[in-house]
Write a protein that holds these residues in place. Structure first.
Motif, mmCIF file in Angstrom:
data_model
loop_
_atom_site.group_PDB
_atom_site.id
_atom_site.type_symbol
_atom_site.label_atom_id
_atom_site.label_comp_id
_atom_site.label_asym_id
_atom_site.label_seq_id
_atom_site.Cartn_x
_atom_site.Cartn_y
_atom_site.Cartn_z
ATOM 1 N N VAL A 1 -2.847 3.716 -18.911
ATOM 2 C CA VAL A 1 -4.048 3.854 -18.091
ATOM 3 C C VAL A 1 -4.161 2.683 -17.113
ATOM 4 C CG1 VAL A 1 -6.569 3.913 -18.158
ATOM 5 C CG2 VAL A 1 -5.248 5.223 -19.814
ATOM 6 N N ARG A 2 -3.869 1.480 -17.582
ATOM 7 C CA ARG A 2 -3.948 0.305 -16.717
ATOM 8 C C ARG A 2 -2.943 0.394 -15.570
ATOM 9 N NH1 ARG A 2 -3.016 -5.325 -19.431
ATOM 10 N NH2 ARG A 2 -1.346 -4.029 -20.199
ATOM 11 N N MET A 3 -1.714 0.816 -15.872
ATOM 12 C CA MET A 3 -0.716 0.952 -14.810
ATOM 13 C C MET A 3 -1.117 2.045 -13.830
ATOM 14 S SD MET A 3 3.327 1.626 -15.075
ATOM 15 C CE MET A 3 4.310 1.807 -13.621
ATOM 16 N N PHE A 4 -1.646 3.147 -14.342
ATOM 17 C CA PHE A 4 -2.083 4.241 -13.478
ATOM 18 C C PHE A 4 -3.205 3.794 -12.542
ATOM 19 C CE2 PHE A 4 -5.146 7.729 -12.862
ATOM 20 C CZ PHE A 4 -4.382 8.516 -12.015
ATOM 21 N N LEU A 5 -4.181 3.079 -13.067
ATOM 22 C CA LEU A 5 -5.312 2.640 -12.245
ATOM 23 C C LEU A 5 -4.888 1.612 -11.193
ATOM 24 C CD1 LEU A 5 -8.150 2.360 -14.906
ATOM 25 C CD2 LEU A 5 -7.840 4.124 -13.154
ATOM 26 N N ILE A 6 -4.059 0.663 -11.585
ATOM 27 C CA ILE A 6 -3.598 -0.345 -10.624
ATOM 28 C C ILE A 6 -2.750 0.293 -9.536
ATOM 29 C CG2 ILE A 6 -2.120 -2.372 -10.353
ATOM 30 C CD1 ILE A 6 -3.156 -3.283 -13.107
ATOM 31 N N ALA A 7 -1.825 1.174 -9.932
ATOM 32 C CA ALA A 7 -0.980 1.843 -8.936
ATOM 33 C C ALA A 7 -1.812 2.748 -8.035
ATOM 34 C CB ALA A 7 0.120 2.643 -9.636
ATOM 35 N N SER A 8 -2.814 3.420 -8.595
ATOM 36 C CA SER A 8 -3.680 4.269 -7.773
ATOM 37 C C SER A 8 -4.438 3.454 -6.739
ATOM 38 C CB SER A 8 -4.684 5.022 -8.645
ATOM 39 O OG SER A 8 -4.048 5.937 -9.465
ATOM 40 N N LEU A 9 -4.965 2.316 -7.143
ATOM 41 C CA LEU A 9 -5.696 1.465 -6.204
ATOM 42 C C LEU A 9 -4.785 0.920 -5.104
ATOM 43 C CD1 LEU A 9 -8.038 -0.489 -8.632
ATOM 44 C CD2 LEU A 9 -8.668 1.282 -6.991
ATOM 45 N N VAL A 10 -3.593 0.484 -5.481
ATOM 46 C CA VAL A 10 -2.659 -0.042 -4.477
ATOM 47 C C VAL A 10 -2.239 1.058 -3.511
ATOM 48 C CG1 VAL A 10 -0.334 -0.978 -4.170
ATOM 49 C CG2 VAL A 10 -1.832 -1.942 -5.902
ATOM 50 N N PHE A 11 -1.891 2.231 -4.029
ATOM 51 C CA PHE A 11 -1.484 3.330 -3.156
ATOM 52 C C PHE A 11 -2.637 3.837 -2.300
ATOM 53 C CE2 PHE A 11 2.118 4.406 -6.260
ATOM 54 C CZ PHE A 11 3.016 3.648 -5.545
ATOM 55 N N ALA A 12 -3.854 3.839 -2.845
ATOM 56 C CA ALA A 12 -5.015 4.259 -2.061
ATOM 57 C C ALA A 12 -5.288 3.277 -0.927
ATOM 58 C CB ALA A 12 -6.238 4.398 -2.956
ATOM 59 N N LEU A 13 -5.140 1.996 -1.198
ATOM 60 C CA LEU A 13 -5.312 0.997 -0.149
ATOM 61 C C LEU A 13 -4.256 1.158 0.938
ATOM 62 C CD1 LEU A 13 -6.812 -1.554 0.829
ATOM 63 C CD2 LEU A 13 -5.121 -2.874 -0.438
ATOM 64 N N LEU A 14 -3.017 1.379 0.536
ATOM 65 C CA LEU A 14 -1.954 1.613 1.520
ATOM 66 C C LEU A 14 -2.193 2.887 2.325
ATOM 67 C CD1 LEU A 14 1.226 0.614 -0.510
ATOM 68 C CD2 LEU A 14 0.230 -0.584 1.435
ATOM 69 N N ALA A 15 -2.675 3.938 1.671
ATOM 70 C CA ALA A 15 -2.958 5.182 2.382
ATOM 71 C C ALA A 15 -4.105 5.006 3.365
ATOM 72 C CB ALA A 15 -3.283 6.303 1.389
ATOM 73 N N TYR A 16 -5.119 4.240 2.976
ATOM 74 C CA TYR A 16 -6.233 3.981 3.877
ATOM 75 C C TYR A 16 -5.779 3.208 5.107
ATOM 76 C CZ TYR A 16 -10.502 1.991 5.742
ATOM 77 O OH TYR A 16 -11.502 1.618 6.583
ATOM 78 N N VAL A 17 -4.986 2.164 4.881
ATOM 79 C CA VAL A 17 -4.473 1.375 6.005
ATOM 80 C C VAL A 17 -3.577 2.232 6.898
ATOM 81 C CG1 VAL A 17 -2.938 -0.556 6.574
ATOM 82 C CG2 VAL A 17 -4.691 -0.832 4.827
ATOM 83 N N TRP A 18 -2.783 3.090 6.286
ATOM 84 C CA TRP A 18 -1.854 3.929 7.027
ATOM 85 C C TRP A 18 -2.588 5.002 7.832
ATOM 86 C CZ3 TRP A 18 0.531 8.642 4.383
ATOM 87 C CH2 TRP A 18 1.359 9.318 5.249
ATOM 88 N N LEU A 19 -3.548 5.674 7.221
ATOM 89 C CA LEU A 19 -4.177 6.824 7.859
ATOM 90 C C LEU A 19 -5.372 6.479 8.736
ATOM 91 C CD1 LEU A 19 -4.060 9.243 4.836
ATOM 92 C CD2 LEU A 19 -2.691 9.386 6.905
ATOM 93 N N TYR A 20 -6.240 5.612 8.257
ATOM 94 C CA TYR A 20 -7.505 5.395 8.971
ATOM 95 C C TYR A 20 -7.513 4.143 9.835
ATOM 96 C CZ TYR A 20 -9.394 9.273 6.379
ATOM 97 O OH TYR A 20 -9.612 10.508 5.875
#
Length: 92
Positions: free
Chosen positions: A68-87
Motif C-alpha cells: 500500500v505504501r509503495m502504491f500510494l507513493i508511486a501514485s503521488l509521484v506519477f500524478a505529479l508528473l502527469a499534472y506537470v506534463w498535461l496542465y
C-alpha cells in the motif's frame, strides 16, 4: 530493486494502454476532458502495476502495508508528473 520480466512488461503495456489510450478515448466519446482521464487513470494504473510487480511477482510478499505504501507513493509521484506534463506543459 525492481526486476522486469515478460509478465510484468506485458502488464505495464496493458496498464499504459488502459490509462493513456482507452480511458481518454472513452472520455473523448463522452465529450469530457481527455486530459482528466489521463490525469486520473494513468498514474493509478502504472503505480498499481509497479506495486504488483514488486510484491506479487518478484518477492511473493503479497498485499500488505509495504504494498500500500509503495502504491500510494508511486501514485503521488506519477500524478505529479502527469499534472506537470498535461496542465503545466513543462515537459513538452
Amino acid at each position: 530493486m525492481i526486476k522486469f520480466n515478460w509478465k510484468s512488461a506485458s502488464l505495464l503495456l496493458v496498464a499504459s494502454l488502459f490509462g493513456g489510450a482507452i480511458m481518454p478515448y472513452i472520455f473523448y466519446l463522452l465529450h469530457w476532458d481527455d486530459k482528466l482521464a489521463v490525469m486520473i487513470f494513468l498514474p493509478i494504473s502504472l503505480a498499481l502495476v509497479l506495486s504488483i510487480n514488486q510484491y506479487f511477482f518478484n518477492t511473493k510478499q503479497g498485499f500488505g502495508k509495504r504494498f500500500v505504501r509503495m502504491f500510494l507513493i508511486a501514485s503521488l509521484v506519477f500524478a505529479l508528473l502527469a499534472y506537470v506534463w498535461l496542465y503545466q506543459g513543462i515537459i513538452f
